[in-house]
Design an enzyme around this catalytic site. Structure first.
Site, PDB file in Angstrom:
ATOM      1  N   TYR A 192       8.751  -6.258  -5.673  1.00  0.00           N
ATOM      2  CA  TYR A 192       7.426  -6.042  -5.072  1.00  0.00           C
ATOM      3  C   TYR A 192       6.866  -7.364  -4.581  1.00  0.00           C
ATOM      4  CZ  TYR A 192       2.938  -3.686  -4.425  1.00  0.00           C
ATOM      5  OH  TYR A 192       1.802  -3.124  -3.895  1.00  0.00           O
TER       6      TYR A 192
ATOM      7  N   TYR B 146       3.780  -2.094   4.040  1.00  0.00           N
ATOM      8  CA  TYR B 146       3.080  -2.082   2.759  1.00  0.00           C
ATOM      9  C   TYR B 146       2.733  -0.638   2.429  1.00  0.00           C
ATOM     10  CZ  TYR B 146      -0.726  -3.022  -0.587  1.00  0.00           C
ATOM     11  OH  TYR B 146      -1.547  -3.042  -1.684  1.00  0.00           O
TER      12      TYR B 146
END
Lengths: 406, 140
Positions: free
Chosen positions: A309, A360
């Site tokens: 991430y 995203y």
């Protein structure tokens, strides 16, 4: 009962924040789910569970009715804000099918900041206060999260770029980590994105010089240390080992999953300045990582490819230390070694381009890429990859998965 | 009274635990929460002690001195007429082991900020009811 399997992935188009205006966020969720279920070779009437995370606005009961599920037997959302819960949403789906609560569960995330509010705006703006405006005072907080943000917002600490600059700055202070080392993360992921047709920034090459010349947003975060803001949705289909045997795509095994929040951490540095000292300049995922590896029976050396991430470059660096790919404080030199690069590095990472360069979608797209990278379908494919680490947001309550080729 | 930030800055939000902290702040008292049973101190305030689970908690005043634990220099304005860059810092509070708070540094140039810098509280009265504790270099 065997291990849960990931058998289908799907996504909507990905676009820059605010660029998807003609399709609702809710409809994008439906698109991603339909594509993932079709890819798996299943029909919607086979689906009986829905999971999501990060205060998803698109609740399972409505999606289930609209999509035509025969019966919804499991509907669940990970209770944590931000992107820390993506892997946990998949883990909840896996637990549901392993426990027999449901048979085919879809984990999904849809995110159109352009259609709602943009993260980091901190609530309704007090633009242009005039003589008629009431004088500033203390407002009622509706819940503990808002009360904790009450200790950050009056100081102008509203957005993630500034919040996660705080632990990154401390990491630089403690270990000598440099902006160039952070920049190399962004440059590497952008190079990976250049082969990925889904990547929002796939056609926009990035050099270390570009990174160093990009505007300072919140020191030490330059523009290209910060992830994209995107519109889009993606979904992952989870089912039992038995059901996975005769489906359309090679199944990927959930070897282990873990979720974790250390003592005294709360929402981490975003709203808790008193994060314990030993955790402050880390991703706070070290104890989670130990449990994750132990359950899978593997260690950092066994990870062939990683999807980490990447809300901010510094948070990637701190996770590399947490997950044991290098010693604490050695993240900078590890990155400098070229470790993250496909296909020459020791740990090719974010082969889709990550949130810095693909999109995203709160990191659920990292799970999608994890599945592809074990099927041999990545646009930056690690040859013979058998074990993939996928992580969700660090420096917040987090979760992670180890996936394996079935 | 010194003003460093515009009126339009986001206002504090508080629940029942946090409201007394802000009421003390309005009197220019910088406090931390302390457990009456085991002495554990914390911020933000909570309804229960995380060390001994006592509900007997109170606010205790601290000196207002501390040091910079980490910081960021923000280049985007938060409110109308706000000067940028501005400094957000985490302050480790003297007399309250392990307790830190988010604040701003004022009366210092961004390039002069270092981790470990000794600082002291500098109150900014935003209105009759609201005072915000910023920090400035100690003895400055």
């Amino acid at each position: 009962m065997g291990k849960a399997q990931l058998v289908g992935v799907g996504e909507s188009a990905y676009a820059k924040w605010g660029k998807i205006g003609d399709v609702t966020e809710h409809a994008l969720a439906c698109q991603a789910i339909v594509r993932a279920v079709e890819e798996a070779g299943l029909s919607m009437s086979d689906v009986d569970g829905m999971t999501s995370f990060a205060e998803d606005r698109n609740e399972g009961i409505f999606l289930a009715a609209e999509l035509g599920l025969a019966e919804l037997r499991f509907s669940n959302m990970v209770w944590m804000p931000g992107g820390g819960g993506g892997c946990a949403a998949v883990a909840n789906a896996a637990m549901a099918v392993e426990a027999g609560q449901a048979e085919v569960v879809v984990a999904y995330r849809s995110l159109c900041q352009g259609q709602y509010f943009r993260f980091g705006q901190g609530g309704p703006p007090r633009e242009n206060p005039t003589l008629e405006s009431p004088p500033p005072t203390v407002q009622q907080a509706a819940n503990p999260m808002l009360a904790s943000l009450g200790f950050t917002m009056p100081y102008g600490l509203l957005n993630a770029a500034a919040a996660y600059a705080l632990p990154t700055r401390r990491h630089m202070h403690l270990y000598g980590t440099t902006s160039e080392q952070l920049g190399q993360i962004a440059v590497t992921f952008r190079e990976h994105a250049s082969r990925n047709p889904r990547a929002v920034m796939g056609q926009r090459p990035l050099s270390l010089e570009d990174h160093q010349n990009s505007p300072m947003i919140a020191d030490p975060h330059r523009l290209f240390d910060c992830c994209l803001e995107s519109d889009g949705a993606c979904a992952v289909v989870v089912t039992t080992e038995e059901r996975a045997r005769d489906l359309a795509k090679p199944a990927v095994t959930v070897m282990s999953s873990a979720q974790g929040t250390p003592k005294g951490y709360a929402f981490g540095p975003f709203s808790n300045a008193s994060v314990p000292d030993e955790l402050y300049a880390t991703g706070a995922t070290e104890s989670l990582a130990k449990r994750l590896y132990a359950k899978a029976g593997v260690g950092p050396k066994d990870i062939d490819v990683a999807q980490i991430y990447d809300h901010f470059t510094g948070c990637v660096l701190m996770q590399l230390e947490d997950y044991g790919f290098c010693e604490r404080g050695e993240g900078g030199p590890f990155i400098e070694s070229g470790a993250l690069a496909w296909d020459s590095g020791s740990l090719p990472t974010n082969t889709h381009g990550g949130s810095l360069s693909e999109a995203y979608i709160h990191g659920l797209n990292h799970v999608v890429e994890g599945v592809r990278s074990l099927r041999g379908e990545s646009t930056s494919q690690v040859e013979g990859a058998e074990v993939c680490l996928v992580t969700s947001a660090a420096c917040v309550p987090s979760s992670a998965l180890i996936l394996g080729r079935s | 009274m010194a003003r460093w930030f515009p009126d339009g800055m986001p206002q504090p939000m508080a629940d029942a635990e946090a409201l007394p902290w802000w009421e003390a702040a309005s009197e220019h008292e910088l406090t931390v929460q302390r457990c009456s049973d085991c002495g554990h101190m914390r911020l933000p305030p909570a309804p229960v002690c995380g060390e001994c689970q006592s509900f007997d908690l109170h606010l205790t005043e601290v000196s207002g001195r501390g040091e910079v634990y980490t910081y960021t220099i923000v280049n985007r304005p938060i409110a109308m007429d706000q000067q940028v860059p501005f400094i957000v810092a985490v302050i480790a509070l003297d007399g309250a082991p392990g307790v830190r708070m988010i604040s701003n540094l004022v009366e210092i140039a961004p390039e002069d900020v270092t981790i470990g810098l000794a600082v002291e509280v500098a109150w900014e009265d935003m209105s009759d009811d609201l005072a915000i504790p910023r920090f400035k270099p100690a003895g400055g």
